[in-house]
Design an enzyme around this catalytic site. Structure first.
Site, short mmCIF file in Angstrom:
data_model
loop_
_atom_site.label_atom_id
_atom_site.label_comp_id
_atom_site.label_asym_id
_atom_site.label_seq_id
_atom_site.Cartn_x
_atom_site.Cartn_y
_atom_site.Cartn_z
CG HIS A 328 -2.38 -3.34 -0.61
ND1 HIS A 328 -1.18 -2.69 -0.45
CD2 HIS A 328 -3.22 -2.44 -1.16
CE1 HIS A 328 -1.31 -1.45 -0.89
NE2 HIS A 328 -2.54 -1.27 -1.32
NE ARG A 348 3.38 0.53 -3.39
CZ ARG A 348 2.56 -0.24 -4.10
NH1 ARG A 348 2.96 -0.70 -5.26
NH2 ARG A 348 1.38 -0.56 -3.65
#
Ligand SMILES: Cc1cc2nc3c(=O)[nH]c(=O)nc-3n(C[C@H](O)[C@H](O)[C@H](O)COP(=O)(O)OP(=O)(O)OC[C@H]3O[C@@H](n4cnc5c(N)ncnc54)[C@H](O)[C@@H]3O)c2cc1C
Ligand code: SF4
Ligand code: SF4
Ligand code: FES
Lengths: 576, 248
Positions: A328, A348
């Site tokens: 990740h 994000r």
């Protein structure tokens, strides 16, 4: 609180923010997304899967000769925990009998049980720790489903298969994307609280690799909300669903026709081996983050040791895409106590930006995960040296979170990311005011036991769903597609496996495949003191472990588990 | 192992970062695990401290990141009369800490059919009548490692304000520490889950967009597009993918 030596670097982030905010508000990508060549370049040079020694051919079993992740190969080339001879009586007189055996009480497992019950079939869920001690509980960001008017299931298909580098099994991606909207509706019917607009419209956000806003969410606790809803529902049907906790499966049982007929369990409380006879079996054991591949910290729960792969492989189950691991992009690097913990991708999605030590953007924030991770590793590598170092010797980059409230209005971050805020508040970092420090963390098992759209494997009577399965995501899963995966395929596995159970007859139970595995190991001259499945990792200091292993004689089983519990680097030296 | 015990072996990362700083030696502290003294690094969480001492945790660890509630712990500190509560995976040790894990709190979950319930006070009365024993002492809120206003959500449940319960109990990890401390023997997080399910099921407006999409899927609207995409060769698929437009 950030140590003083980072103050200057934090100022850089503040300095560049007005400009970056302008970019974010412009509606254009804040940094140019990579094209196909750039993606290939960064992957081959910086992604851990491509590092020397990351993969090696597996020497035995159905995928013999194929290059797979080295740590997985070690687990497959290890000894069984059980001596088949000593299990004979328990094969003749099983400790438990059930129509459908479900191995693993996470999201996929709960769904399989619920669907089987709806189909009138009784099941038994056996699980390693407590029900819901699972990766499912931990997902934060969201689930992809093509629910909005601008989107479509086929759009979702294109995004998913592109993210997987066009290697995913098309029929699985179709089912995944086409069932998505139905899963959203079904979960709501069970009482999942989706983030919605006033008028009931689903709130949708972007995730890495999505071309439409498609991420549905429950603040940043989607996993906890779904998992607790499913668990509650499972426990509302005690007449149909039996649950055994702290009794992980360690081997499958086949019958004399080669059909799957149950499993051997190992009670963690009493250290007994128990047998279950079942007409059909579903593996929903989840992923393998706790193998700490290439020494990486992980986001996964304590029991994520890839047991399903080992059991299925010994029984002849074929694996797919086991050469690829998902890191990740945004694991925490600071403070040290939460190193490896997940920073949800939704940060994000909501506008958070990765920045180097100069406070500059260096990658489009929403590339597919493997690309984004490789780009972050490149930024911190000695080729660029643009990372930020922590006192513990880790490197990372900033993830600018304060910009989120500037984009969406103040209060947004605290309301949408309560879990994230809490995680950092504990250490005196207010992510509304200060960025986080991040580095890729071992996150997801992209491949797994190969299935078709009915969740069938090459072993009759054996079904697999969720993270343990392989083929849905190719070599790279996109954010939000695994929550969707365990919902879609957990349900399907429940339906098809319970249908199968209705007509199946079970022959004589056998562990011959375990015996054969031992013979194959010997023939391939594999020498190892490893025993698998691993069940739990050990974080006992090595010197203590060595003293624990000094025990002689008629050793209890947990003692043999202990042998597994050396760190991967240690294990390599053991294998020579 | 990386990111777990005191020592850092950064695996993949170490060779890649130039000019590696030496990690300062960790200071050690004394903790008492179920009464027995162990010396552990001061930056350790309670969970890491237990492991550092040589235990293999079987019960008392799940997610290891503050989501599952498997690791509820009670502890006392020197010179402090208070019985503190925390999650072992996210609470740091302190000098002189005396602790024990509470990996399970016995309680009965009510069996119900969500389809037969209504999102109001009658359901709370019928399913968890014990809720109404609350004496508003606030002990539960003080015990909650998530810092939730537990008493307020129990009070909301007594008023039948199901949506409020769901909102206040949203981040509950079901560790059971509140229930353990409650003088009225209430099963707070079970009430919370019930209220959340009622809210999701009955108190949110239906999405029209979603309903329309479900109809489209049911009428096989996407079949033709799927069939085309599924047989497309990699080059054409790749072109389609890289050329696709992005919703802002
Ligand atoms: C921190 C984190 C955040 C995530 N966030 C997202 C996100 O935002 N969006 C998204 O799409 N995905 C996310 N994921 C991924 C996603 O949550 C998982 O892939 C998914 O939940 C897997 O579900 P599962 O049911 O297959 O496995 P799990 O939920 O892991 O369940 C597996 C179960 O099997 C049990 N088990 C294991 N071995 C055995 C054995 N030998 N015998 C019996 N039982 C066994 C385990 O204890 C566990 O209970 C995240 C994952 C993590 C770790
Ligand atoms: S409300 Fe109770 S069960 Fe939930 S987290 Fe707080 S103390 Fe634990
Ligand atoms: S501890 Fe029990 S009695 Fe006291 S406020 Fe909380 S729920 Fe009410
Ligand atoms: S181990 Fe899950 S909350 Fe601590």
């Amino acid at each position: 609180m950030y140590p003083d030596y980072l103050a200057g670097l934090l100022k850089e982030v503040d300095r560049t923010r007005p400009h970056r905010l302008g970019l974010a508000m412009s509606g254009q990508p804040v940094y140019p997304p990579m094209n196909a060549e750039e993606r290939k370049d960064v992957l081959s040079k910086y992604h851990p899967d491509f590092a020397p020694g990351a993969r090696r051919p597996v020497r035995i079993g159905p995928n013999k000769g194929e290059e797979i992740t080295a740590e997985v190969a070690e687990m497959l080339e290890a000894h069984s925990m059980v001596e088949p001879k000593l299990m004979d009586i328990h094969l003749r007189e099983p400790d438990y009998e059930t129509d459908l055996l479900i191995i693993g009480g996470g999201g996929a497992g709960c769904w399989a049980a619920i669907e089987a019950a709806r189909n009138g079939v009784k099941s038994m869920v056996v699980t390693k720790l407590r029900m819901g001690d699972a990766n499912t509980m931990m997902s934060e960001g969201g689930m992809q489903a093509a629910v909005s008017a601008t989107d479509s299931p086929t759009r979702h298909y294109l995004d998913a298969i592109g993210g997987g580098h066009f290697e995913n099994k098309p029929e699985l991606v179709r089912v995944l994307t086409e069932d998505g909207p139905g899963v959203v509706a079904e979960l709501e019917r069970l009482g999942v609280i989706w983030d919605k607009m006033e008028d009931g419209t689903m709130q949708v956000l972007h995730g890495g690799g999505t071309s439409r806003r498609r991420m549905v969410s429950c603040r940043d606790y989607i996993g906890a909300i779904i998992m607790r809803t499913l668990m509650d529902e499972v426990k509302n049907h005690p007449d149909m669903i039996a649950v055994r906790e702290f009794e992980p499966a360690v081997e499958l049982i086949l019958d004399d026709n080669g059909h799957c007929a149950g499993a051997v369990l190992y009670s963690l409380d009493t250290e007994q081996f128990l047998t279950v006879k079942a007409k059909s079996t579903v593996i929903t054991t989840g992923g393998f983050g706790r193998l700490h591949i290439r020494g990486f910290a992980t986001t996964n729960h304590y029991g994520a040791t890839g047991d399903g792969l080992v059991m299925a492989y010994r029984a002849g189950g074929k694996l797919a895409f086991m050469d690829s691991v998902q890191y990740h992009p945004t694991g925490a690097v600071f403070p040290e106590q939460i190193a490896g913990f997940l920073i949800t991708e939704k940060i994000r999605g909501a506008g958070g930006q990765p920045l180097n030590k100069f406070g500059d953007l260096f990658v489009f924030p929403r590339e597919p995960r493997d690309i984004e991770s490789a780009a972050i590793i490149r930024e911190c590598s000695s080729d660029r040296n643009n990372g930020i170092e922590t006192y513990a010797g880790r490197a990372g980059v900033w993830l600018d979170s304060p910009i989120i409230d500037m984009i969406h209005g103040s209060g947004y971050t605290r309301h949408q990311f309560p879990g994230m805020c809490r995680q950092f508040d504990r250490f005196g970092i207010d992510i509304v005011k200060q960025p986080m420090l991040i580095y890729p963390s071992l996150h997801y098992q992209n491949g797994g036991i190969e299935i078709n759209e009915r969740c069938e494997t090459n072993i009759p009577g054996l079904y697999v769903a969720g993270e343990a399965s392989g083929g849905v995501h190719g070599r790279n899963r996109l954010m939000g597609n695994s929550v969707l995966d365990y919902n879609v395929f957990g349900r399907r596995a429940g339906q098809h496996a319970s249908d199968y159970a209705k007509s199946a007859t079970v022959g004589r139970l056998s562990l011959d495949h375990v015996r054969k595995h031992a013979e194959e190991m010997e023939a391939a001259c594999i020498q190892t003191d490893l025993i698998s499945p691993l069940i739990l990792p050990s974080y006992t200091p090595e010197d203590v472990k060595i003293q624990q292993l000094a025990r002689l004689g008629n050793v209890p089983a947990r003692h043999s588990m202990l042998r597994n519990r050396f760190s991967p680097s240690e294990r390599k030296t053991h294998l020579g | 192992m990386n990111g777990e015990v005191g020592a850092v072996k950064s695996g993949e990362r170490a060779p890649q970062q130039g000019g590696k700083r030496q990690r300062p030696q960790a200071n050690m502290v004394n903790v008492y695990i179920m009464g027995k003294r162990h010396v552990v690094p001061e930056h350790a969480t309670i969970m890491r401290a237990i492991e550092y001492a040589g235990h293999q945790i079987i019960r008392g660890a799940g997610c290891r990141e503050g989501f599952c509630g498997a690791c509820g712990t009670i502890y006392r500190l020197p010179g402090d009369y208070k019985l503190h509560t925390g999650l072992a995976c996210t609470t740091l040790v302190q000098e002189g800490m005396s602790l024990t894990q509470i990996p399970a709190v016995p309680m009965e979950k009510a069996i119900y059919d969500l389809e037969k319930l209504t999102p109001d006070v009658r359901t709370i009365e019928a399913v968890y009548p014990v809720t109404f024993r609350c004496v508003a002492c606030n002990t539960c809120s003080k015990a909650c490692p998530q810092g939730l206003p537990v008493m307020d959500y129990i009070q909301a449940a007594m008023r039948g304000d199901v949506a409020k319960v769901a909102d206040l109990a949203f981040d509950c990890v079901a560790c059971g520490l509140c229930a353990l401390r409650c003088p009225a023997e209430i099963v707070q997080h079970k009430v919370g889950i019930l209220a959340k399910r009622l809210t999701g099921r009955y108190l949110h407006k239906e999405s029209k967009e979603l309903a329309a999409r479900l109809k489209e899927v049911a009428s096989n609207k996407f079949d033709a597009e799927y069939e085309e995409l599924m047989v497309m060769d990699k080059t054409s698929l790749s072109k389609l993918y890289y050329d696709r437009d992005m919703e802002p």
